[in-house]
Design a protein around this motif. Structure first.
Motif, PDB file in Angstrom:
ATOM      1  N   ILE A   1       1.031  -0.979  -0.209  1.00 54.78           N
ATOM      2  CA  ILE A   1       0.036   0.237  -0.094  1.00 54.78           C
ATOM      3  C   ILE A   1       0.608   1.430  -0.142  1.00 54.78           C
ATOM      4  O   ILE A   1       1.524   1.215   0.797  1.00 54.78           O
ATOM      5  CB  ILE A   1      -1.146  -0.220   1.079  1.00 54.78           C
ATOM      6  CG1 ILE A   1      -1.776  -0.704   1.431  1.00 54.78           C
ATOM      7  CG2 ILE A   1      -1.727   1.422   0.704  1.00 54.78           C
ATOM      8  CD1 ILE A   1      -2.400  -1.788   0.444  1.00 54.78           C
TER       9      ILE A   1
ATOM     10  N   ASN B   1      -0.614   4.424  -1.591  1.00 55.68           N
ATOM     11  CA  ASN B   1      -0.726   5.806  -0.930  1.00 55.68           C
ATOM     12  C   ASN B   1      -1.943   6.677   0.279  1.00 55.68           C
ATOM     13  O   ASN B   1      -2.675   6.984  -0.053  1.00 55.68           O
ATOM     14  CB  ASN B   1      -2.067   5.884  -2.687  1.00 55.68           C
ATOM     15  CG  ASN B   1      -2.872   4.669  -2.371  1.00 55.68           C
ATOM     16  OD1 ASN B   1      -2.992   3.809  -1.802  1.00 55.68           O
ATOM     17  ND2 ASN B   1      -4.019   4.670  -3.813  1.00 55.68           N
ATOM     18  N   TYR B   2      -1.412   5.192   0.454  1.00 54.12           N
ATOM     19  CA  TYR B   2      -2.417   5.836   2.393  1.00 54.12           C
ATOM     20  C   TYR B   2      -1.881   6.572   3.177  1.00 54.12           C
ATOM     21  O   TYR B   2      -0.401   6.959   3.290  1.00 54.12           O
ATOM     22  CB  TYR B   2      -2.506   4.768   2.810  1.00 54.12           C
ATOM     23  CG  TYR B   2      -3.851   4.383   3.949  1.00 54.12           C
ATOM     24  CD1 TYR B   2      -4.379   4.844   4.371  1.00 54.12           C
ATOM     25  CD2 TYR B   2      -2.936   5.034   5.694  1.00 54.12           C
ATOM     26  CE1 TYR B   2      -6.193   5.595   4.946  1.00 54.12           C
ATOM     27  CE2 TYR B   2      -4.326   4.353   6.418  1.00 54.12           C
ATOM     28  CZ  TYR B   2      -5.379   5.533   6.577  1.00 54.12           C
ATOM     29  OH  TYR B   2      -6.545   5.113   7.961  1.00 54.12           O
TER      30      TYR B   2
ATOM     31  N   ASP C   1     -14.938  -1.958   0.755  1.00 57.55           N
ATOM     32  CA  ASP C   1     -15.424  -1.910  -0.760  1.00 57.55           C
ATOM     33  C   ASP C   1     -16.547  -2.550  -1.747  1.00 57.55           C
ATOM     34  O   ASP C   1     -16.915  -2.227  -2.064  1.00 57.55           O
ATOM     35  CB  ASP C   1     -14.407  -3.362  -1.252  1.00 57.55           C
ATOM     36  CG  ASP C   1     -12.358  -3.087  -1.477  1.00 57.55           C
ATOM     37  OD1 ASP C   1     -12.888  -1.269  -1.471  1.00 57.55           O
ATOM     38  OD2 ASP C   1     -12.473  -3.367  -1.821  1.00 57.55           O
TER      39      ASP C   1
ATOM     40  N   LYS D   1     -17.083   1.556  -5.706  1.00 56.32           N
ATOM     41  CA  LYS D   1     -15.893   2.597  -5.701  1.00 56.32           C
ATOM     42  C   LYS D   1     -16.148   3.229  -5.410  1.00 56.32           C
ATOM     43  O   LYS D   1     -16.933   4.004  -5.001  1.00 56.32           O
ATOM     44  CB  LYS D   1     -15.924   2.110  -7.450  1.00 56.32           C
ATOM     45  CG  LYS D   1     -15.614   0.881  -8.486  1.00 56.32           C
ATOM     46  CD  LYS D   1     -15.827   1.241  -9.379  1.00 56.32           C
ATOM     47  CE  LYS D   1     -15.115  -0.324 -10.362  1.00 56.32           C
ATOM     48  NZ  LYS D   1     -14.957  -0.293 -11.790  1.00 56.32           N
ATOM     49  N   PRO D   2     -14.343   4.243  -4.989  1.00 55.08           N
ATOM     50  CA  PRO D   2     -13.272   3.499  -5.139  1.00 55.08           C
ATOM     51  C   PRO D   2     -12.708   2.621  -4.210  1.00 55.08           C
ATOM     52  O   PRO D   2     -13.429   2.375  -3.660  1.00 55.08           O
ATOM     53  CB  PRO D   2     -12.386   4.876  -5.139  1.00 55.08           C
ATOM     54  CG  PRO D   2     -13.053   5.430  -4.341  1.00 55.08           C
ATOM     55  CD  PRO D   2     -14.607   5.635  -4.730  1.00 55.08           C
ATOM     56  N   TRP D   3     -12.370   1.567  -5.324  1.00 58.47           N
ATOM     57  CA  TRP D   3     -11.702   0.306  -3.958  1.00 58.47           C
ATOM     58  C   TRP D   3     -10.322   0.999  -3.550  1.00 58.47           C
ATOM     59  O   TRP D   3      -9.753   0.913  -4.200  1.00 58.47           O
ATOM     60  CB  TRP D   3     -11.413  -1.089  -4.738  1.00 58.47           C
ATOM     61  CG  TRP D   3     -13.299  -1.745  -4.861  1.00 58.47           C
ATOM     62  CD1 TRP D   3     -14.421  -0.916  -4.110  1.00 58.47           C
ATOM     63  CD2 TRP D   3     -13.796  -2.114  -5.939  1.00 58.47           C
ATOM     64  NE1 TRP D   3     -15.458  -1.507  -4.987  1.00 58.47           N
ATOM     65  CE2 TRP D   3     -15.313  -1.920  -6.551  1.00 58.47           C
ATOM     66  CE3 TRP D   3     -13.008  -2.526  -7.668  1.00 58.47           C
ATOM     67  CZ2 TRP D   3     -15.456  -2.927  -7.740  1.00 58.47           C
ATOM     68  CZ3 TRP D   3     -13.474  -2.959  -8.172  1.00 58.47           C
ATOM     69  CH2 TRP D   3     -15.097  -3.413  -8.631  1.00 58.47           C
ATOM     70  N   GLN D   4     -10.787   1.573  -2.355  1.00 63.26           N
ATOM     71  CA  GLN D   4      -9.029   2.057  -1.417  1.00 63.26           C
ATOM     72  C   GLN D   4      -9.051   2.292  -0.088  1.00 63.26           C
ATOM     73  O   GLN D   4     -10.620   1.637   0.096  1.00 63.26           O
ATOM     74  CB  GLN D   4      -9.072   4.254  -2.580  1.00 63.26           C
ATOM     75  CG  GLN D   4      -9.233   3.493  -3.697  1.00 63.26           C
ATOM     76  CD  GLN D   4      -7.516   3.653  -3.927  1.00 63.26           C
ATOM     77  OE1 GLN D   4      -6.298   3.789  -3.257  1.00 63.26           O
ATOM     78  NE2 GLN D   4      -7.528   3.221  -5.811  1.00 63.26           N
TER      79      GLN D   4
ATOM     80  N   LYS E   1     -11.044   5.078   2.037  1.00 61.17           N
ATOM     81  CA  LYS E   1     -12.367   5.115   1.483  1.00 61.17           C
ATOM     82  C   LYS E   1     -12.506   3.882   2.820  1.00 61.17           C
ATOM     83  O   LYS E   1     -13.730   4.697   3.310  1.00 61.17           O
ATOM     84  CB  LYS E   1     -13.169   5.429   0.187  1.00 61.17           C
ATOM     85  CG  LYS E   1     -14.430   4.301   0.346  1.00 61.17           C
ATOM     86  CD  LYS E   1     -14.023   3.275  -0.416  1.00 61.17           C
ATOM     87  CE  LYS E   1     -16.512   3.030  -0.697  1.00 61.17           C
ATOM     88  NZ  LYS E   1     -16.665   1.857  -1.224  1.00 61.17           N
TER      89      LYS E   1
END
Length: 295
Positions: free
Chosen positions: A44, A46-47, A265, A269-272, A275
């Motif tokens: 990961i 982008n967290y 999820d 979406k978004p599957w992040q 979120k």
């Protein structure tokens, strides 16, 4: 086992929900296996505030946080769910049950595919991903269950009450021993080999295995993991969307059934991770308030 809040799913959304639920003094149980999370086996990057970290590390640290606030973890799959009078009853693969005042669905997205020839083409024409949903259509017909986990064992036993003959195909059996024994005692025929293709024209007619076996059948039920959130939502009285996601109220992550919430999820979406964690926070607090009778 009794609790205030049961969280189904041990990924980022479910663990974050458990942290906030238990911090609000709601007795919280998290049901699920970290290996089933979409972040397992990933990095990961982008967290916020973490740099690049292995998904397994994120889950381990999150679990430790949740446990430090009092949450309990049960590493099993949910194989049945029922809404009662002001409470929910969840059946686990070990035979245990969890009784909860509120439930949070944080299972992620599933419906795992075999990815063999004929699967996509014959979906809805004898290929199904939910034996519980479609078993009634196979009264007096032949059925094949495909899968390695306890859900496949439960589905195989269930199908013997409808189909004229039931076959179970697996290649890396991980199902609970007691459930396997029940399926065997019910008359299920076992096949240990990977599927190679599903055949048919207008309808399914057979499934071929890598060991050369061909099983004549009217239906193939692919059960490759825990019950999906869509299945569980239906069992608990909620209606999933056409794409099997679950629509929630953004202010509370409630689903429309009193005491039922969803996050991550499974809501679309978004599957992040960002979120999923944000919704987990909202769902955890909302479920705790509901379970403790706080408006």
């Amino acid at each position: 086992m009794d609790c205030d809040v049961a969280v189904i799913g041990a990924g980022p959304a479910g663990i974050q929900a458990a942290i906030h639920s238990s911090r609000k003094k709601a007795a919280t149980i998290v049901i699920g296996k970290a290996s089933g999370s979409a972040v397992t086996g990933t990095r990961i990057g982008n967290y916020f505030g973490t740099g690049e970290v292995p998904g397994e590390d994120m889950l381990a640290h999150g679990r430790a946080q949740a446990e430090s606030t009092g949450a309990r973890f049960v590493e099993e799959n949910v194989i049945s769910a029922m809404a009662g009078d002001g409470s929910f009853v969840l059946g686990l693969e070990s035979g245990e049950t969890v009784n909860a005042k509120a439930v949070i669905l944080a299972t992620g997205i599933s419906r795992m595919k075999l990815n063999v020839p004929g699967e996509k083409e014959l979906f809805g024409k004898g290929v199904s991903y939910c034996a519980v949903c479609d078993c009634n259509f196979y009264r007096g017909k032949r059925a094949v269950i495909v899968g390695n986990d306890s859900e496949a064992a439960v589905s195989a036993e269930l199908m013997t009450g409808y189909a004229s003959e039931t076959h179970w195909v697996f290649w890396d059996l991980k199902a609970n021993d007691a459930l396997v024994s029940k399926a065997r005692a019910a008359g299920v025929t076992f096949h240990e080999s990977r599927p190679s293709a599903i055949e048919g024209g207008d309808r399914v007619t057979s499934i071929s295995l890598e060991d050369g076996t061909s099983i004549q059948t009217d239906g193939v039920f692919i059960e490759l993991g825990a019950k999906s959130a869509a299945d569980l939502a239906l069992d608990l009285g909620a209606m999933p969307e056409l794409d099997d996601t679950i629509k929630v109220d953004g202010s509370c992550c409630c689903v429309g059934v009193p005491g039922l919430f969803a996050c991550g999820d499974v809501t679309g979406k978004p599957w992040q991770v960002a979120k999923a964690v944000g919704q987990g926070c909202i769902a955890g607090m909302s479920a705790a308030d509901y379970a403790r009778g706080i408006e």
